[in-house]
Enzyme design. Structure first.
Site, PDB file in Angstrom:
ATOM      1  N   THR A  39       8.083   9.409  -6.272  1.00 16.72           N
ATOM      2  CA  THR A  39       8.304  10.315  -7.406  1.00 16.72           C
ATOM      3  C   THR A  39       9.591   9.964  -8.128  1.00 16.72           C
ATOM      4  O   THR A  39       9.670  10.040  -9.361  1.00 16.72           O
ATOM      5  CB  THR A  39       8.342  11.778  -6.920  1.00 16.72           C
ATOM      6  OG1 THR A  39       7.156  12.069  -6.177  1.00 16.72           O
ATOM      7  CG2 THR A  39       8.451  12.732  -8.095  1.00 16.72           C
ATOM      8  N   GLN A 253      -2.552   6.149   2.624  1.00 20.40           N
ATOM      9  CA  GLN A 253      -2.521   7.608   2.609  1.00 20.40           C
ATOM     10  C   GLN A 253      -3.709   8.206   1.853  1.00 20.40           C
ATOM     11  O   GLN A 253      -3.672   9.356   1.430  1.00 20.40           O
ATOM     12  CB  GLN A 253      -1.216   8.105   1.982  1.00 20.40           C
ATOM     13  CG  GLN A 253       0.026   7.715   2.767  1.00 20.40           C
ATOM     14  CD  GLN A 253       1.276   8.357   2.195  1.00 20.40           C
ATOM     15  OE1 GLN A 253       1.538   9.550   2.371  1.00 20.40           O
ATOM     16  NE2 GLN A 253       2.068   7.560   1.493  1.00 20.40           N
ATOM     17  N   ARG A 619       4.916  12.481   8.578  1.00 21.42           N
ATOM     18  CA  ARG A 619       5.538  13.742   8.123  1.00 21.42           C
ATOM     19  C   ARG A 619       6.784  14.045   8.952  1.00 21.42           C
ATOM     20  O   ARG A 619       7.593  14.884   8.558  1.00 21.42           O
ATOM     21  CB  ARG A 619       4.580  14.934   8.271  1.00 21.42           C
ATOM     22  CG  ARG A 619       3.249  14.868   7.527  1.00 21.42           C
ATOM     23  CD  ARG A 619       3.398  14.549   6.079  1.00 21.42           C
ATOM     24  NE  ARG A 619       3.214  13.116   5.849  1.00 21.42           N
ATOM     25  CZ  ARG A 619       3.545  12.500   4.737  1.00 21.42           C
ATOM     26  NH1 ARG A 619       4.112  13.163   3.756  1.00 21.42           N
ATOM     27  NH2 ARG A 619       3.348  11.206   4.605  1.00 21.42           N
TER      28      ARG A 619
END
Length: 741
Positions: A39, A253, A619
């Site tokens: 991002t 992913q 994660r």
């Protein structure tokens, strides 16, 4: 001055990120591993285009998949480019397409004020179409038909071009055509139409397409691995001859194949744009190196991927923990106990811990464990187990059996599954019962008395009945017979038998198992409830239901926790993407559970399961626990599965030993088998037991040693115990075995 602006924008990027952001012209593919700052690259590239390359924000489009991701992107861009943000086109695929359609509606068969039907609206409309075509909705279940139509739309196949592969799909083809006509008649679109109609517009009207191609000089797409055929087609159409398409993704992913996503679009991009630039973002900012190495060992066995190896400047960190519990109850106790330990030692807060699982049904035992220990928790992406619709429906039946005067429960399920009791009839009975001051159930009993009085003139003095027609009376009284039969059965049947009777008499399986993955997921939740009631099988029939409902009420009445509350997070692996936690527990790491048994024999399905595991592992920031059970109750039956192949993929040097929690004595469960990988030690210890030794164990009693094997920090002893305990593998340091001389 321009160089100064460039340095300010790009100074926070690492070399690979910076190269990607500076690649202005032409197609660019950025394969960004988890936690690698994708991002950041995307938003800083936009800022670089605007502030350094002087590209007008009006000429830039950035698309993503979720409103949350779009909101985060806009927040970052506001910091980077300020008020110029308002001229950018930033949003989800569906939101941007809806805006285009409202502007260009005159070129299509819709009005600009069209409505967007949600899933319930769509299924209701399909049900109406099935009725119009005289098609049996049991053979052609609305949810299954809708899924088939949705798949066609994702592939941009119109009703006219639909080529049915079988007789069942021939009927789907007819429904598809009528469904689209009905949508048009209602000036409505479904979610798939938003993409399909824009594609139809662009391919059928060159003038409109060129107008949008002239506007958008640069197009950026996040989570590219999750695009379907329709979305990728739209990106290519909008990009046109300029070819300034910048996509960020990670095929490792891609976990939404069941939703139409096609990770092969990453490969197609390289084929469609052979001159594209490729950048790999392999530096991870989230996890320890040990966790990244574990993730690499799991994902590297997938064939259809671009090889990459994540690395980090973070510490190597602690080795991961692999724990074998005896069953799902000890699994839950171990996880909650370990979280308590981490919090009490000051390593983290509750909110920094997450428990992940393959299916929603697995959360029930975990929720119970959190409730019993008084530990706050929250569910992400799913309703609490006892609040799920299908579970609440079944519980409502059991509540009515326990207390038929429970009007709320009765009104909930009187037409679940559908039995022809419409809203008009429901309102009439409810109003009459309220007028007479009696419960709904009593009103049904009086209706039966009224029916009997038609044949027996001696029955008098009944309250005046509303003029129900013959059909309404019949369906209401049929339901009353069902309910009274179930109430009578409570006296002689165990709780599991009573639940079986509810499911069978009410045809729940046919109602819930509608041919979709969602239907199977809902049915698995009902079967998980069946696993719960097994724990009450030994109680007397007259008290089992009362005890069970009281226990359930303690769980179901807990208020939803606020997001800011310090609470552990329970979530499915599919909802974990985009999140991160200090400590991650992945439970149910067994063959058939994770990977799911539906993936057996299907290479593509198994590769997706492996990607799902990869997402779960990555994660974790500092601590990772992989937990599996020796024995698990699934759908009412106990099964013994092998540990997950994903555990076997991990080299032992990445796994640490640990001190397991004791078994739950309240359940009279024997100490579990342990899989305890040794930590480095200078030498193998000397064995204490030999084959033939007679030994005594506190729980299992007397036994004979079958074999003994020493490791670097412990001794594994296999013992054949007298009686029902059978053969057990035990660690000498933990088992407390005593030799019998």
């Amino acid at each position: 001055m321009q160089k100064h602006r460039m340095e300010n924008i790009l100074k926070v990027l690492n070399p690979a990120q910076r190269q990607a952001a500076e690649a202005v012209e032409g197609p660019v593919l950025v394969l960004a591993g988890p936690g690698s700052g994708k991002t950041r690259v995307l938003t800083h590239r936009i800022a670089y285009l605007v502030r350094v390359c002087s590209v007008e924000p009006y000429n830039i489009m950035a698309v993503t998949f979720t409103n949350k991701a779009a909101k985060e992107m806009r927040a970052r861009l506001e910091t980077l480019i300020g008020e110029q943000l308002k001229h950018l086109t930033v949003g989800t695929f569906h939101a941007i397409c809806a805006r285009i359609l409202r502007r260009e509606a005159q070129h299509l068969d819709i009005e600009s004020n069209f409505v967007i039907y949600d899933a319930d609206d769509q299924k209701r409309l399909i049900r109406e179409v099935l009725h119009e075509l005289n098609l049996d909705d049991k053979t052609y279940r609305p949810a299954s038909v809708h899924n088939a139509i949705s798949r066609a739309k994702n592939e941009l196949i119109s009703p006219e071009a639909y080529d049915p592969p079988s007789y069942w799909y021939e009927a789907v083809s007819r429904v598809y055509g009528h469904y689209q006509k009905s949508l048009t008649a209602n000036n409505a679109l479904d979610f798939d139409d938003l993409l399909m109609k824009v594609s139809e517009l662009f391919r059928g009207n060159e003038t409109v397409l060129q107008r949008y191609q002239r506007r958008y000089h640069f197009i950026l797409a996040d989570e590219f691995q999750d695009t379907n055929h329709a979305q990728y087609t739209l990106l290519r159409l909008l990009t046109g001859k300029r070819g300034n398409l910048f996509v960020v993704g990670d095929e490792d992913q891609s976990i939404y194949r069941w939703r139409g996503a096609d990770f092969r679009n990453v490969l197609r991009f390289r084929e469609d744009y052979p001159d594209s630039k490729l950048f790999l973002l392999e530096q991870n900012y989230r996890s320890t190196q040990n966790i990244l190495d574990v993730a690499h060992q799991v994902i590297t066995l997938n064939r259809s991927r671009v090889p990459k190896k994540l690395w980090t400047q973070n510490p190597r960190g602690q080795k991961i923990v692999v724990f074998e519990a005896y069953d799902e109850h000890e699994e839950a106790q171990y996880v909650t106990g370990e979280i308590q330990r981490l919090v009490s030692q000051g390593e983290c807060r509750l909110r920094d811990c997450a428990i992940m699982y393959r299916t929603n049904a697995q959360s029930r035992v975990l929720e119970d464990a959190f409730m019993r220990k008084g530990m706050p928790y929250k569910l992400v992406g799913a309703t609490r187990f006892y609040q799920r619709r299908e579970v609440k429906d079944v519980l409502a039946y059991l509540r009515l059996i326990h207390n038929p005067l429970d009007t709320v429960g009765l009104q909930r399920i009187i037409n679940v599954p559908p039995r022809g009791i419409g809203r008009k009839t429901m309102v009439a009975v409810t109003d009459w019962a309220a007028q007479e001051g009696i419960p709904f159930y009593t009103a049904l009993q009086l209706l039966r008395e009224d029916e009997d009085s038609r044949r027996d003139t001696e029955k008098v003095n009944l309250p005046p009945m509303l003029p129900f027609d013959t059909r309404s009376r019949r369906v209401l009284l049929t339901f009353l017979v069902l309910l009274d039969d179930l109430i009578a059965a409570r006296k002689t049947n165990s709780l599991p038998e009573l639940l079986d009777m509810v499911l069978e008499r009410a045809n729940f399986a046919r109602y819930i198992r509608n041919g979709t993955d969602e239907g199977e997921e809902r049915w698995s939740n009902v079967m998980e409830l069946h696993s719960v009631v097994q724990e009450y099988a030994s109680l007397p029939a007259e008290s089992a239901l009362t005890v069970f409902l009281e226990d359930v009420s303690l769980v179901s009445e807990v208020d939803n926790l606020d997001e800011k509350t310090d609470a552990a997070t329970l979530l499915t692996l599919h909802t974990a993407k985009g999140l991160e936690f200090y400590a991650v527990f992945i439970v149910g790491m067994e063959e058939g559970v994770f990977p799911h048994n539906r993936s057996f024999g299907e290479e593509e399905e198994m590769e997706e399961e492996r990607r799902l595991c990869y997402v779960g592992i990555t994660r974790a920031k500092s601590k990772l626990y992989l937990v599996y059970t020796f024995r698990r109750t699934l759908y009412g039956s106990q099964v013994v599965n092998e540990p997950s192949r994903f555990i076997r993929d991990i080299p032992k040097q990445l796994i640490a030993g640990h001190h397991p929690a004791p078994s739950r004595s309240t359940r009279n469960v024997p100490s579990p088998l342990r899989w305890n990988i040794p930590v480095e030690a200078p030498k193998v210890i000397k064995p204490s037991f030999s084959t033939g030794d007679r030994v005594q164990h506190d729980s299992f009693g007397e036994g004979v040693v079958v074999s003994s094997k020493s490791s670097v920090d412990d001794e594994e002893v296999t013992v054949a115990f007298v009686g029902g305990a059978g053969i057990k593998r035990l660690l000498a340091s933990l088992a407390g075995l005593k030799k019998i001389e």
